[in-house]
Enzyme design. Structure first.
Site, PDB file in Angstrom:
ATOM      1  N   ASN A  56       5.008  -7.900  12.167  1.00  0.00           N
ATOM      2  CA  ASN A  56       4.605  -7.167  10.986  1.00  0.00           C
ATOM      3  C   ASN A  56       4.744  -8.129   9.798  1.00  0.00           C
ATOM      4  OD1 ASN A  56       4.063  -5.061   9.092  1.00  0.00           O
ATOM      5  ND2 ASN A  56       4.854  -3.597  10.581  1.00  0.00           N
ATOM      6  N   ILE A 107       0.848  -1.196   0.000  1.00  0.00           N
ATOM      7  CA  ILE A 107       0.000   0.000   0.000  1.00  0.00           C
ATOM      8  C   ILE A 107       0.883   1.245   0.000  1.00  0.00           C
ATOM      9  CG2 ILE A 107      -1.830   1.237   1.228  1.00  0.00           C
ATOM     10  CD1 ILE A 107      -2.584  -1.609   0.177  1.00  0.00           C
ATOM     11  N   CYS A 128       8.692  -1.579   8.245  1.00  0.00           N
ATOM     12  CA  CYS A 128       7.840  -1.093   7.165  1.00  0.00           C
ATOM     13  C   CYS A 128       8.309  -1.712   5.862  1.00  0.00           C
ATOM     14  CB  CYS A 128       7.942   0.416   7.098  1.00  0.00           C
ATOM     15  SG  CYS A 128       9.560   0.998   7.685  1.00  0.00           S
TER      16      CYS A 128
HETATM   17  C1  LIG Z   1      -3.091  -4.099   3.642  1.00  0.00           C
HETATM   18  C2  LIG Z   1      -2.246  -4.089   4.886  1.00  0.00           C
HETATM   19  C3  LIG Z   1      -1.801  -2.868   5.404  1.00  0.00           C
HETATM   20  C4  LIG Z   1      -1.005  -2.824   6.534  1.00  0.00           C
HETATM   21  N1  LIG Z   1      -0.597  -1.599   7.047  1.00  0.00           N
HETATM   22  C5  LIG Z   1       0.122  -1.574   8.200  1.00  0.00           C
HETATM   23  C6  LIG Z   1       0.478  -0.318   8.804  1.00  0.00           C
HETATM   24  O1  LIG Z   1       0.103   0.754   8.328  1.00  0.00           O
HETATM   25  N2  LIG Z   1       1.247  -0.342   9.935  1.00  0.00           N
HETATM   26  C7  LIG Z   1       1.645  -1.523  10.524  1.00  0.00           C
HETATM   27  O2  LIG Z   1       2.320  -1.488  11.549  1.00  0.00           O
HETATM   28  N3  LIG Z   1       1.296  -2.718   9.991  1.00  0.00           N
HETATM   29  C8  LIG Z   1       0.542  -2.775   8.856  1.00  0.00           C
HETATM   30  N4  LIG Z   1       0.187  -3.994   8.321  1.00  0.00           N
HETATM   31  C9  LIG Z   1       0.603  -5.236   9.007  1.00  0.00           C
HETATM   32  C10 LIG Z   1      -0.513  -5.757   9.905  1.00  0.00           C
HETATM   33  O3  LIG Z   1      -0.805  -4.790  10.901  1.00  0.00           O
HETATM   34  C11 LIG Z   1      -0.100  -7.072  10.563  1.00  0.00           C
HETATM   35  O4  LIG Z   1       1.072  -6.829  11.317  1.00  0.00           O
HETATM   36  C12 LIG Z   1       0.182  -8.166   9.529  1.00  0.00           C
HETATM   37  O5  LIG Z   1      -0.751  -8.066   8.474  1.00  0.00           O
HETATM   38  C13 LIG Z   1       0.126  -9.578  10.134  1.00  0.00           C
HETATM   39  O6  LIG Z   1      -1.144  -9.864  10.640  1.00  0.00           O
HETATM   40  P1  LIG Z   1      -2.253 -10.655   9.766  1.00  0.00           P
HETATM   41  O7  LIG Z   1      -1.561 -11.855   9.182  1.00  0.00           O
HETATM   42  O8  LIG Z   1      -3.348 -11.007  10.727  1.00  0.00           O
HETATM   43  O9  LIG Z   1      -2.698  -9.721   8.686  1.00  0.00           O
HETATM   44  C14 LIG Z   1      -0.622  -4.043   7.179  1.00  0.00           C
HETATM   45  C15 LIG Z   1      -1.093  -5.256   6.671  1.00  0.00           C
HETATM   46  C16 LIG Z   1      -1.892  -5.306   5.542  1.00  0.00           C
HETATM   47  C17 LIG Z   1      -2.372  -6.627   5.016  1.00  0.00           C
END
Ligand SMILES: Cc1cc2nc3c(=O)[nH]c(=O)nc-3n(C[C@H](O)[C@H](O)[C@H](O)COP(=O)(O)O)c2cc1C
Ligand SMILES: Cc1cc2nc3c(=O)[nH]c(=O)nc-3n(C[C@H](O)[C@H](O)[C@H](O)COP(=O)(O)OP(=O)(O)OC[C@H]3O[C@@H](n4cnc5c(N)ncnc54)[C@H](O)[C@@H]3O)c2cc1C
Ligand SMILES: Cc1cc2nc3c(=O)[nH]c(=O)nc-3n(C[C@H](O)[C@H](O)[C@H](O)COP(=O)(O)OP(=O)(O)OC[C@H]3O[C@@H](n4cnc5c(N)ncnc54)[C@H](O)[C@@H]3O)c2cc1C
Ligand SMILES: Cc1cc2nc3c(=O)[nH]c(=O)nc-3n(C[C@H](O)[C@H](O)[C@H](O)COP(=O)(O)O)c2cc1C
Ligand code: FES
Ligand code: FES
Lengths: 262, 303, 303, 262
Positions: free
Chosen positions: C192, C71, C130
């Site tokens: 993350n 993104i 990030c």
């Molecule tokens: C579309 C998308 C956008 C994300 N944006 C951020 C963000 O802005 N800041 C952040 O710390 N993590 C961000 N993440 C990571 C998630 O917060 C999380 O750490 C990661 O997706 C693992 O968890 P999940 O497998 O349940 O999605 C993003 C993840 C996705 C899929």
């Protein structure tokens, strides 16, 4: 050993959590021996990823039957199969129960718990064909776990049922039923398949009474063909004991080779 | 008719598809299902000098699109391999690569020195990354220094080409690959499995007796492709790519990203003939696009 | 009736389920589907000081049991957030946590200093990891030194608790968590996303315009559980676990492995009410086993 | 906006790669507007992981129709759905085509390519109900890509077909057909849905001829509800242009707002 990617489902029957599928598969059926198993791919995505092992419940020159209990996603997917659908199976795999020559007139007792009955139907019929006297001790938690009683009997197999809650047959564990029967009658051989705890209990009785027994072991299987080393069980051989791949040397082992853990 | 042959410099392969160590047994297990001569080659199960017991079961857990294994490198050891297995692998018309393991640097050397006296081996693949052997998952492949030293010592003794197989459990895979390259490795293979864990919430125990295991399968493919791309675009030795390859398209993704050849692992468990099927799919894909030589697709990604 | 409340020391939550940054918008997008007050809390989308454009599409690729995103942290910036969004989030009866981003250490500080003047924020979550912003995926969270320095500087100015969110793209996650703990972080959140890549073999281009992206979803769960277990068993600050949580059982796996609370990310895309459903499933599971307080399951794994 | 996890499939029809499903879903159907879409979960494992966006092909007080072309695993799974199966859908989502008041007697031309016809059936019928004169310009590679001609006509919509290979109707691109028609007759409004290249070509003609047009855009969608920022397209607004979430502000946009990339 064959890979049959398009085995047509001929029949599908269900009793609650228990399901039976008959598929058309000459390649697998013609070589099948009781106690062997097939590896089945459930679904066509990467979830579930691995094939699932199921014992041969029956086999003919052109057909293979499996009988299974829904456990998770893989068996759930298989339970939804309907006649006309296809199944991707690999087999027959492993070494089955020994069918000793000259077993005519001798007493073979098959002890199965829950889904563990699966291979014993095929085995029982083969033993009958050899002229053995076959009794099936069939156990489960409740009567609903014993959907195959009639089928076994109509195949000419004598069935003694046992349920933990007494809702059908003997009130108690199938191993307790076996203890009682060993006191009453005479078994020349035990063929066992079921949960570890049940098999351990049976092994105790078999050793005590000196009746030769064979056990069908289970383990998480990655491949079913001896390539992943995932399915090991503690097994004795001449030199001592070690981790043996049950998909290759088993899943059926004679009691004297099995090391019961825990 | 597309030419599927690939040349790693030190080794020519009929096609770019090898089978990955530990997922193809000693090769013979697969004879009922495929012709070994149809493979680019195969890498045998990891070999220590001595036979190894491996870990107590359960050794496998399935996860979403993945598999965690903690086999613990059960194996027959070099002597039994040389006496019982190797003779049956000779003259199969395919490259036999031995995956070399060691509890310490010396054991790696002893394995290589022993096998150097045997015929019928095309190359060694150093398994310096062994996520599920030591409980903490630590091994040389995690640091450039130890990687460099081990590779250098092995290259000094080995009469055969050495492929260094890298662990993905690092901050900077390029740095490790660079260390192996500087130490003279003939190629790098990546990735090995990712250190993983699954917990049974009912028993409150790890699902694997070994606590940790290595994750493989389609789940890791996007991570493996990324690493292959990073290494291939910055390190000068040939790259053999792997991680979750199930189809010809998956294999081609690695090749376009920079892999000169690929290894197929977990897929062999799902389909014993997967590697040969994948080689065929690669050929058909190139064919349909009029690509004369499969090696022409290697590293063609434009980022 | 199981007590689902968890206490992070610096923050009490109604239940252990938070929603993960970037997967829950600014919270308001989900009002048609769930009651925000039913959440343990939610982490808003990553905020830089200035508004950000984000990356050109395509920004998403689906992979086996996973999702790669690039993104590029498109967002409104702190001012618009404070004026337009925050007022609408106050008094929702749930903890609002702001995910703080920065192109450099100073920007992190400016974000915190600006937001410190606003009410209605329960804590800051430092997104020092990030993967898809800089092309090479490098950021402070990959090294203990920079992690320690950044956390220390932010703790010095912040009037609010600081949760440090770690990147999984490292050799030793414990070392990084330790550095954050020594710098005074109130908790660590992990993981993350994993740096990933997918290639379109027809166009020979990366499937994401940004080349690299971050992998999330069930595919990464076994890797995330492993890291949460390693950190929780060796670092003294509370751990918030995440990575591929789709069900209550998945969430409990992280808690048994050592997480005091969890974040639900990608699952929100599949089911807008996933987080509340998961909280319910956790409750029902504890209930059925006569577990009086959900916090009693935290870290109960016996390895 | 509702989540309907158990929408019963009432009808399933297929023409080669194209499929139509009618499901029972009052929650979604009653609020549906032409140009809006639903997010559908295909299968019940994590592969496919994300829901798939499909336009509303039709909707009634208690039903929702989708019309789709098999593209990959998700649509393949949906294509196997049969009456009695259930579907998990989320919607209606996004903003549809504007249905201007006082459109009575005016000429609305709907331009659809391939699967892009999906939303135009619903739209066309609504426009007819408003008293508009509706013509559908329906294009595809070959006649097999135009399975809905009869259905459109029997709904009272005038259909002009175009196929690249000339196997049905105009021999050429639907945009070329539009160019010809703009020379002959008069359109008061264009409503467009199809591949980017086709929409770009149409946009050129619309601008040249000054006919107001609306376009239904596509992008990879992670959530469909404005939460993931994945589905952005370059869109103009007062202040300038930027990446706008088409699931929220679209998928339908007026021509003057769309920035056509490449
Ligand atoms: C579309 C998308 C956008 C994300 N944006 C951020 C963000 O802005 N800041 C952040 O710390 N993590 C961000 N993440 C990571 C998630 O917060 C999380 O750490 C990661 O997706 C693992 O968890 P999940 O497998 O349940 O999605 C993003 C993840 C996705 C899929
Ligand atoms: C040789 C052999 C023969 C078998 N025969 C039968 C049979 O005839 N009928 C029957 O109902 N069951 C049989 N089983 C058990 C059956 O394989 C599992 O129940 C099935 O694989 C579960 O898959 P699932 O996806 O439904 O459940 P999952 O969600 O995958 O797992 C549910 C449970 O099943 C276990 N399991 C999962 N995959 C495997 C695997 N590949 N091997 C072993 N256990 C696994 C898991 O450890 C877990 O405890 C047999 C197992 C073996 C090893
Ligand atoms: C608002 C909107 C409305 C749509 N309406 C229709 C319709 O009415 N009929 C129809 O046939 N198709 C429609 N599509 C396209 C449809 O969503 C994709 O064809 C479908 O998601 C492909 O999924 P798959 O799993 O079958 O294929 P995959 O194997 O997932 O992918 C095949 C191709 O489809 C694309 N795709 C995959 N997932 C998505 C997604 N979530 N969003 C957009 N594209 C995707 C991929 O980029 C790839 O190019 C619409 C798309 C959008 C954004
Ligand atoms: C059961 C199993 C055993 C393995 N054993 C070895 C081994 O002995 N030596 C080695 O270098 N890699 C070993 N690996 C790693 C694979 O060779 C391969 O690097 C990894 O599985 C990624 O490829 P895949 O996703 O295609 O399986 C093993 C993998 C599995 C699944
Ligand atoms: S299941 Fe793979 S070796 Fe037995
Ligand atoms: S699809 Fe997620 S924001 Fe549009």
């Amino acid at each position: 050993m064959a890979i049959d990617r398009q085995a047509k489902v001929l029949e599908a029957e269900s009793w609650g959590d228990y399901h039976l599928l008959r598929v058309e598969s000459p390649a697998v059926g013609r070589e099948a021996r009781p106690g062997q198993f097939v590896m089945i791919k459930a679904g066509d995505t990467t979830v579930p990823l691995l094939r699932r092992p199921l014992s041969l419940h029956d086999a003919g020159p052109s057909t293979v039957d499996v009988f299974f209990r829904t456990a998770g996603e893989g068996t759930r997917i298989l339970a939804r199969k309907r006649p006309g659908d296809t199944l991707d199976l690999l087999g027959p795999l492993g070494k089955g129960y020994t069918l000793p020559a000259g077993f005519k007139g001798r007493n073979a007792w098959l002890v199965g718990g829950g889904r563990g009955i699966a291979p014993l139907y095929f085995l029982g019929r083969e033993l009958l064909a050899l002229g053995a006297k076959v009794v099936v001790l069939y156990g489960g938690r409740t009567r609903g776990d014993l959907p195959l009683v009639d089928k076994l009997e109509s195949a000419g197999l004598a069935v003694l049922a046992a349920t933990d809650d007494g809702s059908l047959g003997f009130h108690g564990l199938v191993s307790e039923l076996l203890r009682r029967e060993l006191g009453r009658g005479r078994a020349d051989r035990l063929c066992v398949c079921g949960p570890d705890a049940m098999m351990k209990a049976v092994a105790g009785l078999a050793d005590a009474s000196g009746v030769p027994a064979e056990y069908s072991l289970e383990a998480m299987m990655g491949c079913g063909i001896g390539a992943c080393w995932g399915c090991v069980h503690r097994i004795r051989d001449g030199s001592g004991d070690g981790w043996v791949k049950i998909c290759e040397e088993g899943p059926v082992f004679p009691g004297e080779r099995v090391v019961w853990e825990g | 008719m597309t030419d599927l042959a690939v040349d790693l410099g030190f080794l020519k392969l009929r096609n770019p598809v090898l089978t990955a160590s530990g997922t193809f047994g000693y090769g013979l297990e697969f004879e009922p299902y495929l012709g070994l001569e149809k493979l680019g080659g195969f890498v045998v199960k990891g070999l220590y000098f001595e036979p190894r017991e491996g870990n107590p079961p359960p050794r496998l857990v399935e996860t979403p699109s993945g598999l965690i294994n903690a086999i613990g490198l059960q194996g027959v050891g070099v002597r039994a391999f040389a006496e019982k297995v190797l003779p049956r692998l000779r003259g199969r018309g395919t490259a036999v690569i031995v995956n070399v393991c060691g509890a310490d640097d010396d054991e790696y050397l002893r394995v290589v020195e022993f096998l150097d006296r045997e015929e019928g081996i095309a190359a060694y693949e150093l398994n310096i990354s062994c996520p599920n052997v030591k409980k903490d998952g630590m091994c040389p492949a995690l640091f450039p220094g130890p990687t460099h030293d081990l590779v250098k010592r092995l290259k000094a003794v080995s009469r055969r080409p050495v492929i260094t197989k890298l662990s993905p459990n690092v901050t900077d895979i390029v740095e490790i690959a660079q260390a192996a390259a500087e130490a003279g490795t003939d190629a790098v293979a990546l990735v090995n499995t990712f250190l993983a864990m699954a917990v049974d919430i009912e028993t409150r125990r790890p699902k694997l007796t070994n606590t940790f295991g290595g994750l493989s399968g389609p789940a890791i493919r996007p991570l493996a492709v990324r690493m292959v791309y990073q290494v291939a675009s910055r390190v000068k030795v040939p790259v053999i790519g792997m991680g979750g390859i199930m189809t010809g398209a998956d294999a081609l993704e690695f090749m376009v990203a920079g892999a000169s050849a690929v290894e197929v692992g977990t897929a062999n468990f799902v389909d014993p003939d997967a590697a040969v099927r994948i080689a065929g799919e690669i050929g058909a894909w190139c064919e349909a696009r009029g690509i004369a030589r499969v090696r022409d697709v290697v590293g063609t990604v434009r980022a």
